[in-house]
Write an enzyme that holds these catalytic residues in place. Structure first.
Site, mmCIF file in Angstrom:
data_model
loop_
_atom_site.group_PDB
_atom_site.id
_atom_site.type_symbol
_atom_site.label_atom_id
_atom_site.label_comp_id
_atom_site.label_asym_id
_atom_site.label_seq_id
_atom_site.Cartn_x
_atom_site.Cartn_y
_atom_site.Cartn_z
ATOM 1 N N GLU A 61 0.539 -0.978 -0.096
ATOM 2 C CA GLU A 61 -0.126 0.141 -0.181
ATOM 3 C C GLU A 61 1.290 1.317 -0.175
ATOM 4 O OE1 GLU A 61 -4.122 0.020 2.594
ATOM 5 O OE2 GLU A 61 -2.234 -2.227 3.744
ATOM 6 N N CYS A 68 51.091 -18.258 -3.931
ATOM 7 C CA CYS A 68 51.480 -18.849 -4.671
ATOM 8 C C CYS A 68 51.648 -18.803 -6.145
ATOM 9 C CB CYS A 68 50.695 -20.616 -4.556
ATOM 10 S SG CYS A 68 51.116 -21.520 -5.883
ATOM 11 N N CYS A 122 47.653 -25.409 -9.482
ATOM 12 C CA CYS A 122 47.565 -25.504 -8.121
ATOM 13 C C CYS A 122 46.126 -25.987 -8.186
ATOM 14 C CB CYS A 122 48.066 -24.551 -7.425
ATOM 15 S SG CYS A 122 48.136 -23.902 -6.317
ATOM 16 N N SER A 169 34.857 17.137 20.589
ATOM 17 C CA SER A 169 34.024 15.386 20.502
ATOM 18 C C SER A 169 34.210 15.492 22.204
ATOM 19 C CB SER A 169 35.626 15.270 20.027
ATOM 20 O OG SER A 169 35.436 13.618 20.036
ATOM 21 N N GLU A 202 24.223 11.060 15.758
ATOM 22 C CA GLU A 202 25.077 9.710 14.740
ATOM 23 C C GLU A 202 23.770 8.841 14.027
ATOM 24 O OE1 GLU A 202 27.695 10.072 16.613
ATOM 25 O OE2 GLU A 202 29.022 8.781 16.153
ATOM 26 N N CYS A 261 50.769 -27.656 -3.784
ATOM 27 C CA CYS A 261 51.257 -28.000 -4.760
ATOM 28 C C CYS A 261 52.812 -27.945 -4.346
ATOM 29 C CB CYS A 261 51.098 -27.157 -5.797
ATOM 30 S SG CYS A 261 51.135 -25.490 -6.121
ATOM 31 N N LYS A 291 26.265 5.633 23.717
ATOM 32 C CA LYS A 291 27.463 6.117 23.063
ATOM 33 C C LYS A 291 26.736 4.869 21.622
ATOM 34 C CE LYS A 291 31.987 7.319 22.525
ATOM 35 N NZ LYS A 291 32.107 7.215 21.689
ATOM 36 N N ARG A 334 31.565 16.588 10.317
ATOM 37 C CA ARG A 334 32.223 16.869 11.244
ATOM 38 C C ARG A 334 33.215 17.300 10.858
ATOM 39 N NH1 ARG A 334 33.455 16.108 16.359
ATOM 40 N NH2 ARG A 334 32.300 13.805 16.531
HETATM 41 S S1 IVH Z 1 26.908 14.806 22.466
HETATM 42 C C1 IVH Z 1 29.647 18.722 22.898
HETATM 43 N N1 IVH Z 1 25.551 11.967 22.666
HETATM 44 O O1 IVH Z 1 30.708 9.758 20.486
HETATM 45 C C2 IVH Z 1 29.041 16.744 22.674
HETATM 46 N N2 IVH Z 1 27.847 12.378 21.417
HETATM 47 O O2 IVH Z 1 33.552 10.191 20.863
HETATM 48 C C3 IVH Z 1 28.960 15.979 21.071
HETATM 49 N N3 IVH Z 1 28.172 9.181 20.672
HETATM 50 O O3 IVH Z 1 31.603 13.188 18.807
HETATM 51 C C4 IVH Z 1 28.304 14.970 21.796
HETATM 52 N N4 IVH Z 1 27.107 9.033 20.816
HETATM 53 O O4 IVH Z 1 30.342 11.345 17.664
HETATM 54 C C5 IVH Z 1 27.356 12.541 22.154
HETATM 55 N N5 IVH Z 1 25.025 10.048 23.183
HETATM 56 C C6 IVH Z 1 25.590 10.713 22.847
HETATM 57 C C7 IVH Z 1 26.991 10.584 21.460
HETATM 58 C C8 IVH Z 1 28.078 11.042 21.114
HETATM 59 C C9 IVH Z 1 28.288 8.667 20.050
HETATM 60 C C10 IVH Z 1 29.187 9.838 19.438
HETATM 61 C C11 IVH Z 1 29.935 11.413 19.104
HETATM 62 C C12 IVH Z 1 31.133 11.971 19.116
HETATM 63 C C13 IVH Z 1 31.922 10.988 19.841
HETATM 64 C C14 IVH Z 1 33.027 11.171 20.875
#
Ligand code: IVH
Length: 667
Positions: free
Chosen positions: A36, A424, A430, A83, A173, A409, A115, A136
């Site tokens: 659908e 080989c 072979c 990061s 992510e 072989c 994470k 990024r």
């Molecule tokens: S917060 C300024 N929350 O892990 C803070 N990051 O190793 C912004 N990541 O740069 C990031 N899960 O790419 C945040 N629940 C989460 C995350 C997360 C994965 C990634 C992200 C970050 C990296 C750091």
């Protein structure tokens, strides 16, 4: 249908399809059948084509991507894309908690989150509509990957409900769930392409693909975890994300507001086990201070926020005994050492074998047969040995010596300069190499001859085939003598072999098993050079001029056609009547012969896909990016400024849709 009712119909279908996308991809709760859904999508697509005045780049029909490649434009981040600091132990987390408590007076809340192990993305929205997606990059500038991101169905292009700031960015992510990762790798291996090592690499590789049509086929997903705006609705990060959920974003259900670092530890312990049940990878947990006011008070160091940190899980490891090392011989003669292990449970599966890759890795690890070794699953297809428990080493174990002759072989192995792999060189005689070549030749994506591995083995053992050309000399009577064959099965095999003579040239080329020439490269070569003689005679310059053919592939092609045995096999296959040129019947003219044409922008009369077909059926080639070899740029409306600039710089002539249609006689 009049214009007005078409418009209403289009708007209502878009609204409905957006809702169903959300139900399916974000809530995992589809309300209608795929059938659908497709019907509605087709109807919308038809109406949008019939009434192009109502086109909208955010329509659900625009999520299929296009095959136009685009160099990514670099754009500045509105907020630096930083990061997170990493911690690996509870002590380090306690230090984090202490630091915060020194800087902040009174009570505060933490938010603990998964994470996600993927690739970071920033999504920008304006007035409830998707604007741009930026990677990024270096944190200050990122790649505009909007075209690719728009194909991810769990990302809303038009927001639901209300309460969102006029302008905001939401970060998260992009990841590839396990099921999609596995399916994709199976397909890559079938196509003779290298498998991705883990879902993270696959996700970031996919996001940077030049062809959004391909991206659309890979089932990427996206979790959002950070809302940024000058006008945030709430002070609480958790509350902002809950609200963002109501706008249609995929926000993890597993985030939790917590009062103390001890509660964070409980969260970690829980997810350290529970993560194995998730349908995607996480590599740790993230702890954030909930209040934006407090976040601002704490601020950032040059690289990371002071108000958040991550705790990384240790990769799962198991210790077991290395029983023996086997050597596998691939169809190209490459030797791969494989460890046989005492079976051990690791991340939910029993592991019996692990890859040892090559002689250098064995040396580096100094693994010896009889050692207790650590195995790890890093998302790779087979687990790997990452170390030896030297405390348990029996000092009498001899150092492991890599083999010098082929275990099948007895030919002395060779190792080319700069290559990690031993080979080989006896490709003609072979047995595993010959059988491997035949198995590759008959595989589904190549000649599609219906025979199991055991059948190839049987034919080989009985001396009925010594190479792929031998297949075409097989007689039914020869098969009937063998135990495995009855009248019907023998007839089927002979028919299947006969049928394979119709397989198109690009698949025959792939079937020949030239190193580094997988299904995709074979297709490109066949399309550009048209027949086997042109490919055989092409020199290095001619080959590397073809888009996507690099130095390594070109050298491999030249080496292949320099070997007498390959020419001998090729001549036999030509004599058997296999297809060694592309079907010119599909060409409507040769007007564009040898012309490389890049398409850019949107068009009035034909879709990009149709224009691409028209280029090809008139003998031209649709190239994905502008280079000095581009003959024309076929330009529509709204061409990307970067492309326009490049075209002008290189002096490539620009033609309109109508000019193009005149050129090929359609106007
Ligand atoms: S917060 C300024 N929350 O892990 C803070 N990051 O190793 C912004 N990541 O740069 C990031 N899960 O790419 C945040 N629940 C989460 C995350 C997360 C994965 C990634 C992200 C970050 C990296 C750091």
């Amino acid at each position: 249908m009049d214009e007005n009712s078409a418009k209403n119909q289009i708007l209502s279908l878009r609204h409905e399809l957006n809702k169903h996308n959300y139900q399916y991809y974000v809530l995992n709760n589809p309300l209608i059948s795929d059938f659908e859904f497709d019907k509605k999508m087709n109807e919308l697509d038809r109406l949008e084509k019939e009434f192009p005045q109502f086109a909208d780049s955010l329509s659900p029909t625009q999520r299929v991507g296009s095959d136009i490649s685009k160099e990514f434009e670099q754009i500045p981040h509105l907020y630096p894309m930083l990061s997170l600091a990493n911690t690996y132990s509870k002590e380090e987390l306690l230090d984090f908690d202490k630091r915060i408590r020194k800087l902040i007076e009174g009570e505060f809340e933490y938010v603990a989150e998964l994470k996600f192990d993927g690739t970071a993305i920033g999504l920008r929205y304006k007035n409830g509509k998707f604007e741009k997606a930026v990677t990024r990059g270096d944190g200050a500038m990122g790649d505009d990957v909007s075209a690719n991101v728009k194909t991810i169905k769990s990302i809303p292009l038009v927001l639901q409900n209300s309460g969102f700031p006029d302008e905001f960015e939401i970060r998260g992510e992009i990841l590839l769930p396990h099921s999609a990762f596995e399916a994709m790798n199976i397909e890559r291996l079938e196509n003779d392409e290298q498998a991705f090592a883990n879902p993270r690499n696959a996700a970031s590789g996919t996001l940077k693909m030049q062809n959004s049509g391909e991206v659309a086929k890979r089932k990427l997903d996206c979790f959002l975890y950070y809302l940024l705006s000058e006008n945030l609705p709430h002070d609480g990060h958790f509350e902002n994300l809950s609200l963002a959920k109501s706008w249609g974003f995929k926000i993890s259900e597993h985030s939790k507001k917590l009062k103390s670092i001890n509660e964070v530890f409980e969260f970690i312990d829980f997810w350290n086990d529970e993560r194995k049940k998730l349908p995607f990878d996480i590599d740790g947990i993230v702890v954030k201070i909930n209040s934006k006011r407090l976040q601002d008070e704490l601020g950032f160091t040059s690289k990371t926020p002071r108000w958040a940190t991550s705790y990384k899980f240790k990769a799962e490891q198991a210790e077991t005994k290395l029983v023996s090392i086997d050597f596998q011989i691939g169809r190209t003669g490459a030797i791969t050492p494989v460890a046989n292990l005492q079976p051990v449970l690791l991340a939910g599966t029993t592991v019996k074998r692990a890859s040892l890759h090559n002689a250098d890795i064995i040396n580096e690890l100094d693994v010896r047969v009889g050692d207790f070794v650590y195995v790890e699953k890093g998302g790779e297809i087979i687990p790997k040995i990452v170390g030896v428990n030297l405390n348990k080493r029996n000092e009498t174990l001899p150092k492991f010596e890599f083999i010098e002759i082929c275990p099948s072989c007895n030919t002395p192995l060779v190792r080319e300069d700069g290559e990690a792999q031993h080979y080989c060189p006896n490709s003609k005689n072979c047995a595993p190499q010959i059988k491997g070549k035949i198995e590759h030749f008959i595989s589904r994506k190549a000649m599609n001859i219906n025979a199991a591995e055991a059948t190839v083995d049987l034919l080989f053992q009985n001396g009925l085939i010594r190479n792929v050309a031998g297949l075409y000399e097989l007689k039914k009577e020869q098969l009937l003598i063998l135990e495995r064959f009855a009248e019907k099965s023998a007839q089927n095999l002979i028919e299947s072999i006969e049928e394979s003579k119709k397989v198109p040239f690009e698949r025959v080329l792939f079937a020949m098993g030239i190193r580094f020439v997988g299904a995709t490269v074979a297709k490109i070569l066949a399309k550009s050079l048209k027949n086997i003689h042109a490919i055989m005679n092409a020199n290095y310059e001619q080959l590397t001029q073809i888009e996507e053919i690099g130095e390594r592939i070109a050298q491999s092609i030249i080496a292949f056609f320099n070997a007498d045995e390959n020419i001998e096999m090729l001549n036999k296959l030509i004599a058997c009547g296999l297809q060694f040129e592309i079907e010119e019947a599909s060409l409507s003219s040769n007007i564009l012969d040898g012309k490389s044409i890049v398409i850019s922008g949107t068009f009035e009369k034909y879709s990009r896909e149709e224009l691409k077909k028209l280029i090809e059926t008139n003998g031209g080639k649709n190239a994905s990016s502008v280079s000095k070899n581009t003959n024309f740029l076929l330009a529509g409306e709204n061409m990307g400024p970067a492309k326009l600039e490049k075209v002008k710089k290189l002096g490539v002539p620009i033609i309109s849709e109508n000019e193009f249609l005149k050129m090929i006689g359609l106007l």
